[in-house]
Design a protein around this motif. Structure first.
Motif, PDB file in Angstrom:
ATOM      1  N   MET A  24       0.831  -1.193   0.000  1.00 43.34           N
ATOM      2  CA  MET A  24       0.000   0.000   0.000  1.00 43.34           C
ATOM      3  C   MET A  24       0.877   1.259   0.000  1.00 43.34           C
ATOM      4  O   MET A  24       0.591   2.227  -0.715  1.00 43.34           O
ATOM      5  CB  MET A  24      -0.914   0.008   1.234  1.00 43.34           C
ATOM      6  N   ILE A  25       1.958   1.216   0.804  1.00 42.51           N
ATOM      7  CA  ILE A  25       2.870   2.354   0.843  1.00 42.51           C
ATOM      8  C   ILE A  25       3.494   2.594  -0.532  1.00 42.51           C
ATOM      9  O   ILE A  25       3.628   3.733  -0.991  1.00 42.51           O
ATOM     10  CB  ILE A  25       3.974   2.128   1.894  1.00 42.51           C
ATOM     11  N   GLN A  41       2.219   1.858  -3.444  1.00 42.45           N
ATOM     12  CA  GLN A  41       1.214   2.435  -4.340  1.00 42.45           C
ATOM     13  C   GLN A  41       1.018   3.921  -4.049  1.00 42.45           C
ATOM     14  O   GLN A  41       0.892   4.742  -4.965  1.00 42.45           O
ATOM     15  CB  GLN A  41      -0.114   1.682  -4.187  1.00 42.45           C
ATOM     16  N   LEU A  42       0.993   4.288  -2.771  1.00 42.86           N
ATOM     17  CA  LEU A  42       0.860   5.703  -2.402  1.00 42.86           C
ATOM     18  C   LEU A  42       2.059   6.509  -2.889  1.00 42.86           C
ATOM     19  O   LEU A  42       1.905   7.634  -3.390  1.00 42.86           O
ATOM     20  CB  LEU A  42       0.728   5.833  -0.885  1.00 42.86           C
ATOM     21  N   ALA A  43       3.244   5.927  -2.751  1.00 40.29           N
ATOM     22  CA  ALA A  43       4.456   6.606  -3.208  1.00 40.29           C
ATOM     23  C   ALA A  43       4.384   6.884  -4.712  1.00 40.29           C
ATOM     24  O   ALA A  43       4.753   7.966  -5.179  1.00 40.29           O
ATOM     25  CB  ALA A  43       5.691   5.760  -2.878  1.00 40.29           C
ATOM     26  N   LYS A  44       3.879   5.910  -5.457  1.00 41.55           N
ATOM     27  CA  LYS A  44       3.781   6.073  -6.912  1.00 41.55           C
ATOM     28  C   LYS A  44       2.749   7.130  -7.270  1.00 41.55           C
ATOM     29  O   LYS A  44       2.952   7.934  -8.190  1.00 41.55           O
ATOM     30  CB  LYS A  44       3.411   4.733  -7.551  1.00 41.55           C
ATOM     31  N   ILE A  45       1.636   7.148  -6.541  1.00 43.17           N
ATOM     32  CA  ILE A  45       0.592   8.152  -6.799  1.00 43.17           C
ATOM     33  C   ILE A  45       1.137   9.556  -6.577  1.00 43.17           C
ATOM     34  O   ILE A  45       0.937  10.463  -7.399  1.00 43.17           O
ATOM     35  CB  ILE A  45      -0.627   7.891  -5.894  1.00 43.17           C
ATOM     36  N   PHE A  46       1.837   9.766  -5.444  1.00 46.23           N
ATOM     37  CA  PHE A  46       2.417  11.083  -5.174  1.00 46.23           C
ATOM     38  C   PHE A  46       3.455  11.463  -6.231  1.00 46.23           C
ATOM     39  O   PHE A  46       3.545  12.626  -6.638  1.00 46.23           O
ATOM     40  CB  PHE A  46       3.054  11.093  -3.782  1.00 46.23           C
ATOM     41  N   ALA A  62       5.255   9.589   1.336  1.00 49.39           N
ATOM     42  CA  ALA A  62       5.376   8.141   1.477  1.00 49.39           C
ATOM     43  C   ALA A  62       6.826   7.719   1.689  1.00 49.39           C
ATOM     44  O   ALA A  62       7.091   6.601   2.126  1.00 49.39           O
ATOM     45  CB  ALA A  62       4.802   7.435   0.249  1.00 49.39           C
ATOM     46  N   ASN A 103       7.621  13.824  -1.321  1.00 44.67           N
ATOM     47  CA  ASN A 103       6.734  12.663  -1.319  1.00 44.67           C
ATOM     48  C   ASN A 103       6.628  12.110   0.100  1.00 44.67           C
ATOM     49  O   ASN A 103       7.572  11.505   0.608  1.00 44.67           O
ATOM     50  CB  ASN A 103       7.301  11.588  -2.264  1.00 44.67           C
ATOM     51  N   ARG A 142       1.940  12.685  -9.319  1.00 46.17           N
ATOM     52  CA  ARG A 142       1.404  14.037  -9.108  1.00 46.17           C
ATOM     53  C   ARG A 142       2.509  15.088  -8.986  1.00 46.17           C
ATOM     54  O   ARG A 142       2.251  16.240  -8.636  1.00 46.17           O
ATOM     55  CB  ARG A 142       0.534  14.069  -7.848  1.00 46.17           C
TER      56      ARG A 142
END
Length: 301
Positions: free
Chosen positions: A1-2, A4-9, A28, A26, A12
């Motif tokens: 999950m971390i 995936q969050l890192a990739k999303i940030f 994450a 970032n 962006r």
């Protein structure tokens, strides 16, 4: 999950670092996140808490389900509805394909007909995943793998998919594009929507329970069973298995396959199609799991 969050940030525009002084970048990647995860892992290790893995489902149960479905199609050929026949054929093709692909159920459900190509010698299919749990973000990545015909027609995924598509076409369902495996409504209308994970889960549990062979398996058990079967085979390397199933790290491959070392390989798809994979369940039961072993020094507390 971390991750995936890192990739999303990062997508962006937040980069892949975190500045602890200005609190920018970032989040994450913050050292606080890393320290917290390390502390949790240490706490779990001290408490002897081990990650729960899916109970592998091997080819023997695929065979049992396939036999049951074939019997249903034959014995009730005169009374079975078109909706019921579609569901049986879809389920049989889906379960076989997921096992031999070593795929997630969610990835199989998102499989498009356009992503399936026939091998030049008609010995099987080539699949090209462009969207899955690990292929998100539109960065051009894909997972390409092949599945070959089995000598044993009962468990052959290629034959099952062909049979499913051919019957669907006769029933008026257009499977020339869009999702390969689709939901069907109560009144027998095949929808454009992909079959959901919950539907796959319910159907798998239905077959396992009605056959009296349910040992807590889930759709993810098919992926685990494929990984263990490939690891036990004499012809496969970690690289081959990672390529076939779509893993990007050796750590993940070893985690799923329960293997610390995999031998040289030649053809993963061809190895899966051989009959000698039948003994994978027996080998795993004897050497791959310690859950059924008794404690060396009494029951213990």
């Amino acid at each position: 999950m971390i991750a995936q969050l890192a990739k999303i940030f990062k997508i962006r525009g937040r980069g892949d670092t975190w500045n602890t002084i200005t609190n920018e970048g970032n989040p994450a990647y913050s050292p606080l996140i890393k320290d917290y995860i390390t502390a949790v892992k240490e706490e779990q290790a001290k408490a002897r808490v081990l990650p729960k893995q899916a109970n592998p489902m091997f080819i023997g149960k695929i065979r049992s389900i396939a036999s049951f479905i074939d019997d249903q199609l034959k014995s009730q050929s005169g009374s079975i509805t078109s909706r019921e026949k579609y569901t049986l054929l879809r389920d049989q093709a889906l379960f076989k394909l997921q096992f031999f692909a070593g795929d997630r159920a969610s990835d199989i459900s998102n499989l498009l007909v356009q992503e399936i190509k026939e091998l030049p010698d008609q010995s099987g299919f080539a699949f090209k995943h462009t969207y899955s749990k690990t292929l998100r973000g539109g960065d051009g990545k894909n997972n390409t793998f092949a599945i070959k015909r089995c000598e044993d027609k009962l468990i052959c995924p290629i034959r099952a998919v062909e049979k499913y598509v051919q019957w669907s076409s006769k029933w008026g369902v257009n499977l020339t594009n869009g999702y390969l495996f689709r939901l069907v409504s109560e009144n027998g209308i095949v929808l454009e929507d992909a079959v959901t994970y919950s539907a796959i889960y319910e159907r798998l549990k239905y077959y396992l329970q009605i056959l009296g062979i349910d040992e807590g398996e889930t759709p993810h058990s098919l992926r685990a069973g494929c990984a263990v079967t490939l690891a036990i085979s004499k012809e496969n390397t970690a690289k081959d298995i990672m390529s076939h199933i779509g893993w990007s790290s050796l750590k993940m491959a070893n985690y799923y396959s329960r293997a610390s070392q995999l031998k040289d390989a030649c053809n993963v798809a061809g190895e899966l199609a051989k009959r000698d994979i039948e003994d994978a369940a027996e080998i795993y039961a004897e050497f791959g799991s310690t859950e059924n072993l008794s404690n060396a020094f009494g029951s213990g507390q």
